[in-house]
Design an enzyme around this catalytic site. Structure first.
Site, mmCIF file in Angstrom:
data_model
loop_
_atom_site.group_PDB
_atom_site.id
_atom_site.type_symbol
_atom_site.label_atom_id
_atom_site.label_comp_id
_atom_site.label_asym_id
_atom_site.label_seq_id
_atom_site.Cartn_x
_atom_site.Cartn_y
_atom_site.Cartn_z
ATOM 1 N N CYS A 2 0.865 -1.163 0.000
ATOM 2 C CA CYS A 2 0.000 0.000 0.000
ATOM 3 C C CYS A 2 0.907 1.220 0.000
ATOM 4 C CB CYS A 2 -0.843 0.035 1.267
ATOM 5 S SG CYS A 2 -1.783 -1.469 1.530
ATOM 6 N N GLY A 100 1.940 -2.954 4.913
ATOM 7 C CA GLY A 100 2.695 -4.141 5.322
ATOM 8 C C GLY A 100 1.754 -5.254 5.722
ATOM 9 N N GLU A 470 8.812 -11.673 -21.822
ATOM 10 C CA GLU A 470 8.492 -10.309 -21.406
ATOM 11 C C GLU A 470 7.335 -9.748 -22.252
ATOM 12 O OE1 GLU A 470 8.817 -8.574 -18.972
ATOM 13 O OE2 GLU A 470 8.567 -6.506 -19.596
ATOM 14 N N GLU A 477 -0.719 -8.308 -18.653
ATOM 15 C CA GLU A 477 -0.960 -7.337 -17.580
ATOM 16 C C GLU A 477 -1.929 -6.242 -17.973
ATOM 17 O OE1 GLU A 477 2.664 -6.066 -15.227
ATOM 18 O OE2 GLU A 477 3.437 -6.106 -17.257
ATOM 19 N N LYS A 588 2.493 -1.521 -8.380
ATOM 20 C CA LYS A 588 3.829 -1.389 -8.960
ATOM 21 C C LYS A 588 4.894 -2.083 -8.117
ATOM 22 C CE LYS A 588 6.833 0.614 -11.786
ATOM 23 N NZ LYS A 588 6.936 -0.155 -13.037
HETATM 24 C C1 F6R Z 1 5.695 -6.255 -14.804
HETATM 25 C C2 F6R Z 1 6.191 -5.764 -13.532
HETATM 26 C C3 F6R Z 1 6.504 -6.742 -12.469
HETATM 27 C C4 F6R Z 1 7.826 -6.360 -11.806
HETATM 28 C C5 F6R Z 1 8.093 -7.269 -10.596
HETATM 29 C C6 F6R Z 1 9.437 -6.977 -9.970
HETATM 30 O O1 F6R Z 1 5.444 -5.219 -15.695
HETATM 31 O O2 F6R Z 1 6.325 -4.599 -13.339
HETATM 32 O O3 F6R Z 1 6.549 -8.035 -12.961
HETATM 33 O O4 F6R Z 1 8.848 -6.472 -12.735
HETATM 34 O O5 F6R Z 1 7.086 -7.082 -9.646
HETATM 35 O O6 F6R Z 1 9.542 -5.653 -9.562
HETATM 36 P P1 F6R Z 1 10.940 -4.984 -9.256
HETATM 37 O O7 F6R Z 1 11.711 -4.942 -10.517
HETATM 38 O O8 F6R Z 1 10.607 -3.626 -8.734
HETATM 39 O O9 F6R Z 1 11.595 -5.858 -8.224
#
Ligand code: F6R
Length: 593
Positions: A2, A100, A470, A477, A588
């Site tokens: 969050c 968390g 990818e 997504e 994200k």
């Molecule tokens: C896909 C995406 C996720 C991240 C994954 C890892 O578009 O954004 O698959 O790549 O959650 O995130 P990071 O790179 O921030 O560890």
């Protein structure tokens, strides 16, 4: 997973926390809420739905100089009003927002809070009541510290207390919390991008720290109540990165930034033909007998290219691990492995858990990240910045290409081979520009043809297969079409049964050695009714191919083929009128296990 933000100062707290919350929406957007000081009370507004909705239901009629707010990605309980934050204690004294997961919340509820009423299914409501429980015997500060000492799991908390109306209490363990200082007041946020633009210095709270913000002053304590030093850093935010500019969506802006990102990487890591990378890091990799990449999602798919570079260029055995798998498995280790973590955010909990596990065992840790102030960077022996600037769109784009570019440079430095990498990367940036400018109409046309499909397959071999992984993730997504990536040779071992009349099968062919075999595999699918599409490199192209990409070095082709896949996903989602930057069910930064 969050986002939380708080403010106390001389300005309108409502505007500051709502603006901050909008920038944190990438962390989750199922529901949101805000608590604002109003004279000697706090007013709470919350609901399921996005922050735009919260802005509509918030009352703007009163003055307020203090507030806390939350944007949620549901972990405990449904997406509804009751489970939205802030949560309030039974006697209404304490108000709290939480990012968390509390692992022992059920036990705490049974052991200490059996007389309490609960209105939500959240673990967060247990915390606020636990604080109230202890506050009956001790000061608010002591009660918060006592509650902290009993919580197992991860938490960043902002707490308001009706008996200390001028104070925001902040608590942090295993999930980020930053405190920013400006002339008008103090802002607290899960991510520094949520700070107002006039914040000029900030600190990231360490784990198990407790901060009291009162009278424009920040005091930090450990769990025992001893004050610890506040170490501030200067804040430099790239405003352009966090604004959408003239684009309709961050995702398209970030796709189109990729040529600049590659050029920034070249500038940072090359001095003429010499690679500028810490010699100790190069030695540490040379002295290792195996490289273990650890990552999730897009970063994991980027790591497969790292494996390719290190095995081909440096001859070092390399394996890529899904972080969440390594948390519970204990694969056999070689005598001198080195761990390279790849993470855009640097805050992915699965990666952090694995990182701590292997750091504690004494192994060297490297992070390739876009967030050099992140938790993962903090625990690393070496950090390589991917220089992509803030990535806002939930679907990763520029961090994939940037991570691969940095890995290629690191591998070159370790191998000490005379490659033409700098020129080849420069060429990549030009070709991406060309894809964006000249191939856009063809990509849009292809998107319009596949947009109504129920299922789509990407096929390729070798490094094309990794680009397919990818490409398929991007389509899934944001278009919500069930898209799978298959090694083209594997398709016929079962999955080809899923091919129906008109199922799009997209082949990526950029490698001489596998060009004709991938095309044959595509023909096999077409014979069973598939509608075949080909994304190829100019030197290998057939005139009827759908998207022909200008040539780049054979070992860098995923950096360009993936851009076609990113744009294809973008336009399919656009045709379907989907929420491109905030796809459903996602966030994200994945800060939960
Ligand atoms: C896909 C995406 C996720 C991240 C994954 C890892 O578009 O954004 O698959 O790549 O959650 O995130 P990071 O790179 O921030 O560890």
């Amino acid at each position: 997973m969050c986002g939380i933000v708080g403010y106390v100062g001389s300005l309108d707290a409502r505007t500051i926390v709502l603006d901050g919350l909008k920038k944190l929406e990438y962390r989750g957007y199922d529901s949101s809420g805000i608590a604002l000081r109003c004279n000697n009370d706090f007013k709470i507004f919350k609901d399921k739905g996005r922050i735009a909705h919260l802005c509509e239901i918030t009352d703007y009629s009163f003055k307020t100089n203090m507030g806390i707010a939350h944007t949620r990605w549901a972990t405990h309980g449904m997406v509804n009003y009751e489970n939205s934050h802030p949560h309030i204690s039974n006697n209404k004294r304490f108000i709290l927002v939480h990012n968390g997961i509390i692992e022992n919340y059920r036990k705490l509820k049974i052991d200490y809070l059996s007389d309490y009423s609960f209105y939500s299914e959240t673990d967060s409501e247990v915390i606020v009541n636990l604080i109230e429980f202890y506050s009956k015997k001790m000061s608010a500060e002591q009660a918060i510290r006592k509650a902290m000492s009993m919580l197992e799991g991860s938490y960043a908390l902002l707490i308001l207390d009706k008996e200390n109306m001028d104070t925001i209490y902040c608590v942090k363990n295993k999930t980020p919390l930053n405190i920013g200082v400006s002339n008008d007041g103090i802002t607290i946020a899960s991510d520094i991008i949520a700070f107002p633009s006039n914040v000029n210095k900030f600190l990231s709270l360490d784990d198990q720290r407790f901060a009291i913000i009162k009278n424009n002053n920040v005091k930090i304590f450990d769990l025992m109540g001893f004050e610890v030093e506040a170490n501030y850093k200067e804040l430099k935010l790239d405003e352009y990165s966090i604004s959408k500019g003239n684009y309709e969506h961050y995702m398209l802006k970030e796709i189109e930034e990729q040529p600049d990102v590659i050029r920034r990487i070249i500038t940072k890591y090359f001095d003429n033909e010499n690679v500028l990378i810490d010699k100790n890091l190069i030695e540490a990799i040379k002295n290792s007998d195996k490289i273990n990449f650890v990552a999730c999602g897009t970063s994991l798919y980027a790591s497969f290219m790292g494996k390719y570079f290190f095995e081909k260029l440096c001859g070092i055995p390399t394996e890529c691990f899904i972080a969440s798998e390594l948390v519970y498995s204990n694969p056999l280790m070689t005598k001198k492995p080195i761990f390279i973590f790849v993470s855009q955010s640097g805050e992915t909990l699965d990666c952090i858990t694995v990182m701590k596990k292997y750091k504690d065992l004494g192994y060297k840790i490297v992070s390739i990240t876009n967030s050099v102030e992140s938790t993962m960077a903090y625990f690393s022996d070496f950090i390589l910045d991917i220089c992509a600037n803030t990535e806002v769109s939930v679907a990763s784009t520029k961090s994939y290409t940037a991570s691969i570019a940095v890995m290629s440079i690191l591998a070159k430095a370790v191998s000490n081979q005379k490659t033409n990498l700098k020129n080849n990367l420069n060429r990549v940036s030009l070709v991406i520009e060309n894809i964006i400018q000249d191939l856009k109409p063809l990509i849009k046309d292809m998107a319009s043809k596949i947009k109504d499909s129920n299922a789509i397959f990407y096929i390729g071999r070798g490094i094309d297969y990794w680009a397919c992984d990818e490409g398929a993730l991007k389509l899934k997504e944001i278009s919500y079409i069930n898209t799978e990536s298959y090694s083209s040779g594997e398709l016929k071992h079962g999955t080809i049964a899923l091919i129906e009349k008109g199922t799009p099968v997209i082949a990526i062919v950029t490698q001489e050695g596998t060009n004709s075999i991938v095309r044959s595999n595509l023909e096999e699918a077409i014979s069973r009714g598939a509608k075949g599409y080909v994304i190829s490199l100019e030197s290998l192209a057939y005139s009827k191919d759908d998207i022909i990409i200008p040539n780049v070095a054979h070992y860098l082709t995923p950096l360009v083929s993936v851009v076609v896949c990113q744009m294809l996903a973008y336009y399919v989602a656009l045709y379907k009128n989907n929420d491109i930057d905030r796809p459903k069910n996602l966030a994200k930064s994945v800060t939960v296990e």
